[in-house]
Design a protein around this motif. Structure first.
Motif, PDB file in Angstrom:
ATOM      1  N   UNK A 171      -4.625   1.002 -11.053  1.00  0.00           N
ATOM      2  CA  UNK A 171      -4.435   0.923  -9.602  1.00  0.00           C
ATOM      3  C   UNK A 171      -4.446   2.335  -9.039  1.00  0.00           C
ATOM      4  N   UNK A 172      -5.473   2.719  -8.298  1.00  0.00           N
ATOM      5  CA  UNK A 172      -5.562   4.088  -7.769  1.00  0.00           C
ATOM      6  C   UNK A 172      -4.489   4.417  -6.746  1.00  0.00           C
ATOM      7  N   UNK A 173      -3.751   3.420  -6.267  1.00  0.00           N
ATOM      8  CA  UNK A 173      -2.676   3.666  -5.300  1.00  0.00           C
ATOM      9  C   UNK A 173      -1.361   4.022  -5.973  1.00  0.00           C
ATOM     10  N   UNK A 174      -1.300   3.875  -7.293  1.00  0.00           N
ATOM     11  CA  UNK A 174      -0.047   4.056  -8.036  1.00  0.00           C
ATOM     12  C   UNK A 174      -0.048   5.375  -8.800  1.00  0.00           C
ATOM     13  N   UNK A 175       1.040   6.140  -8.623  1.00  0.00           N
ATOM     14  CA  UNK A 175       1.227   7.411  -9.331  1.00  0.00           C
ATOM     15  C   UNK A 175       2.579   7.343 -10.037  1.00  0.00           C
ATOM     16  N   UNK A 176       2.572   7.673 -11.323  1.00  0.00           N
ATOM     17  CA  UNK A 176       3.754   7.501 -12.173  1.00  0.00           C
ATOM     18  C   UNK A 176       4.419   8.840 -12.461  1.00  0.00           C
ATOM     19  N   UNK A 177       5.729   8.907 -12.196  1.00  0.00           N
ATOM     20  CA  UNK A 177       6.558  10.049 -12.603  1.00  0.00           C
ATOM     21  C   UNK A 177       7.441   9.560 -13.736  1.00  0.00           C
ATOM     22  N   UNK A 178       7.083   9.922 -14.949  1.00  0.00           N
ATOM     23  CA  UNK A 178       7.780   9.397 -16.126  1.00  0.00           C
ATOM     24  C   UNK A 178       8.494  10.542 -16.842  1.00  0.00           C
ATOM     25  N   UNK A 179       9.793  10.748 -16.608  1.00  0.00           N
ATOM     26  CA  UNK A 179      10.515  11.871 -17.211  1.00  0.00           C
ATOM     27  C   UNK A 179      10.739  11.657 -18.703  1.00  0.00           C
ATOM     28  N   UNK A 180      11.146  12.694 -19.425  1.00  0.00           N
ATOM     29  CA  UNK A 180      11.314  12.586 -20.884  1.00  0.00           C
ATOM     30  C   UNK A 180      12.620  11.925 -21.298  1.00  0.00           C
ATOM     31  N   UNK A 181      13.059  10.925 -20.557  1.00  0.00           N
ATOM     32  CA  UNK A 181      14.245  10.137 -20.914  1.00  0.00           C
ATOM     33  C   UNK A 181      13.923   8.671 -20.642  1.00  0.00           C
ATOM     34  N   UNK A 182      14.572   7.754 -21.346  1.00  0.00           N
ATOM     35  CA  UNK A 182      14.251   6.330 -21.158  1.00  0.00           C
ATOM     36  C   UNK A 182      14.984   5.683 -19.988  1.00  0.00           C
ATOM     37  N   UNK A 183      15.875   6.420 -19.314  1.00  0.00           N
ATOM     38  CA  UNK A 183      16.767   5.820 -18.328  1.00  0.00           C
ATOM     39  C   UNK A 183      16.055   5.315 -17.078  1.00  0.00           C
ATOM     40  N   UNK A 184      15.035   6.002 -16.630  1.00  0.00           N
ATOM     41  CA  UNK A 184      14.397   5.613 -15.374  1.00  0.00           C
ATOM     42  C   UNK A 184      12.991   6.191 -15.279  1.00  0.00           C
ATOM     43  N   UNK A 185      12.209   5.584 -14.391  1.00  0.00           N
ATOM     44  CA  UNK A 185      10.868   6.051 -14.045  1.00  0.00           C
ATOM     45  C   UNK A 185      10.713   5.873 -12.539  1.00  0.00           C
ATOM     46  N   UNK A 186       9.971   6.769 -11.922  1.00  0.00           N
ATOM     47  CA  UNK A 186       9.713   6.670 -10.494  1.00  0.00           C
ATOM     48  C   UNK A 186       8.217   6.468 -10.268  1.00  0.00           C
ATOM     49  N   UNK A 187       7.889   5.563  -9.382  1.00  0.00           N
ATOM     50  CA  UNK A 187       6.488   5.254  -9.077  1.00  0.00           C
ATOM     51  C   UNK A 187       6.241   5.503  -7.594  1.00  0.00           C
ATOM     52  N   UNK A 188       5.188   6.268  -7.309  1.00  0.00           N
ATOM     53  CA  UNK A 188       4.759   6.458  -5.913  1.00  0.00           C
ATOM     54  C   UNK A 188       3.595   5.526  -5.628  1.00  0.00           C
ATOM     55  N   UNK A 189       3.707   4.737  -4.579  1.00  0.00           N
ATOM     56  CA  UNK A 189       2.643   3.812  -4.186  1.00  0.00           C
ATOM     57  C   UNK A 189       2.116   4.266  -2.831  1.00  0.00           C
ATOM     58  N   UNK A 190       0.900   4.760  -2.825  1.00  0.00           N
ATOM     59  CA  UNK A 190       0.305   5.297  -1.606  1.00  0.00           C
ATOM     60  C   UNK A 190      -0.901   4.422  -1.244  1.00  0.00           C
ATOM     61  N   UNK A 191      -0.705   3.542  -0.278  1.00  0.00           N
ATOM     62  CA  UNK A 191      -1.723   2.547   0.086  1.00  0.00           C
ATOM     63  C   UNK A 191      -2.533   3.091   1.270  1.00  0.00           C
ATOM     64  N   UNK A 192      -3.838   3.262   1.104  1.00  0.00           N
ATOM     65  CA  UNK A 192      -4.656   3.787   2.208  1.00  0.00           C
ATOM     66  C   UNK A 192      -4.781   2.794   3.356  1.00  0.00           C
ATOM     67  N   UNK A 193      -5.167   3.308   4.525  1.00  0.00           N
ATOM     68  CA  UNK A 193      -5.269   2.465   5.718  1.00  0.00           C
ATOM     69  C   UNK A 193      -6.375   1.419   5.603  1.00  0.00           C
ATOM     70  N   UNK A 194      -7.315   1.637   4.693  1.00  0.00           N
ATOM     71  CA  UNK A 194      -8.423   0.683   4.534  1.00  0.00           C
ATOM     72  C   UNK A 194      -7.987  -0.609   3.860  1.00  0.00           C
ATOM     73  N   UNK A 195      -6.816  -0.606   3.220  1.00  0.00           N
ATOM     74  CA  UNK A 195      -6.316  -1.798   2.532  1.00  0.00           C
ATOM     75  C   UNK A 195      -5.309  -2.512   3.421  1.00  0.00           C
ATOM     76  N   UNK A 196      -5.527  -3.785   3.673  1.00  0.00           N
ATOM     77  CA  UNK A 196      -4.636  -4.562   4.529  1.00  0.00           C
ATOM     78  C   UNK A 196      -3.767  -5.541   3.746  1.00  0.00           C
ATOM     79  N   UNK A 197      -4.204  -5.883   2.536  1.00  0.00           N
ATOM     80  CA  UNK A 197      -3.413  -6.741   1.649  1.00  0.00           C
ATOM     81  C   UNK A 197      -3.215  -6.011   0.327  1.00  0.00           C
TER      82      UNK A 197
END
Length: 261
Positions: free
Chosen positions: A170-196
């Protein structure tokens, strides 16, 4: 910085200088511990007097047009204006000054001191039962616990910054995966061309935060449609997907905190 040197003592200051000059990481770590501990255990009158002297000196130099960057002059004066007489103002000489650009991230392990100076960020923390303060706060500072628990290993600021990895699915998804198993953060950046857009299901529960844009969300677990806008927060159960019908002309920016199992 002579005012800081007066607080930590000449012997400790020379030990730190010699260890740094000889590129001895263990020696630098030990010297940092001694210097920081002596600073934090200073009598209040002593550190307030030295801090006022430092602020007056930096202010004079700045007024004369001198370069004060070697003493972190601008930052010191700003912190002192916000927290006058606070011992945390001296922390600028022990920590790296890092400016994060939009989309950048950094990971701080346990027992690493840090301070947020300005701007907004999305922060994830592992489960913790304590917060130990070092300064820049009106709250209690447990000096003994602080000085004992800190990690004094020196490291450049670049070692704390890690990039986001774009999902190959998914080109809209960017993963920040730190070197610990406790958590992960995901950035979802949806362009204006996508409506659904479909927020994919994960094996773990997650928290979704909307930073930009508007949408109507539906899911199999929700009894009705949900209106999302800047500041909206959703709890998404494990194995639950979310369908977004975008209503803003400039797309959407969301962050998703989860634990990738």
């Amino acid at each position: 910085v002579p005012e800081l040197r007066a607080l930590v003592g000449e012997v400790a200051a020379e030990q730190l200088e010699q260890s740094s000059a000889s590129h001895d990481p263990r020696g630098v770590s030990a010297a940092l511990r001694v210097c920081f501990t002596r600073l934090m255990k200073s009598e209040k009158k002593a550190f307030v007097d030295q801090l006022n002297t430092l602020v007056q000196r930096i202010s004079r130099e700045a007024a004369d047009g001198q370069d004060t960057s070697g003493s972190n002059g601008d930052l010191l004066l700003r912190l002192h204006a916000q927290f006058p007489g606070d011992i945390g103002c001296f922390a600028v000489y022990f920590l790296n000054l890092v400016r994060l650009e939009p989309g950048e991230a950094m990971f701080l392990a346990a027992n690493e001191p840090h301070a947020y100076l300005q701007g907004d960020c999305v922060e994830c923390m592992a489960c913790s039962d304590n917060t130990v303060r070092a300064g820049l706060t009106p709250k209690f500072i447990d000096v003994l616990t602080l000085c004992e628990m800190l990690n004094y290993t020196p490291a450049p600021s670049s070692s704390k910054i890690f990039p986001a990895v774009q999902s190959p699915l998914d080109p809209s998804v960017f993963l920040y995966d730190p070197p610990v198993p406790d958590f992960t953060l995901i950035r979802i950046e949806i362009p204006s061309s996508i409506k659904l857009y479909l927020v994919s299901a994960l094996d773990s529960a997650s928290i979704l935060l909307v930073l930009r844009g508007t949408a109507v969300a539906t899911s199999t677990a929700a009894a009705s449609e949900m209106s999302l806008r800047r500041g909206s927060v959703l709890f998404v159960s494990a194995n639950e997907s979310l369908s977004l019908r975008l209503a803003s002309p400039d797309g959407m920016l969301l962050f998703r905190a989860c634990c990738l199992l």
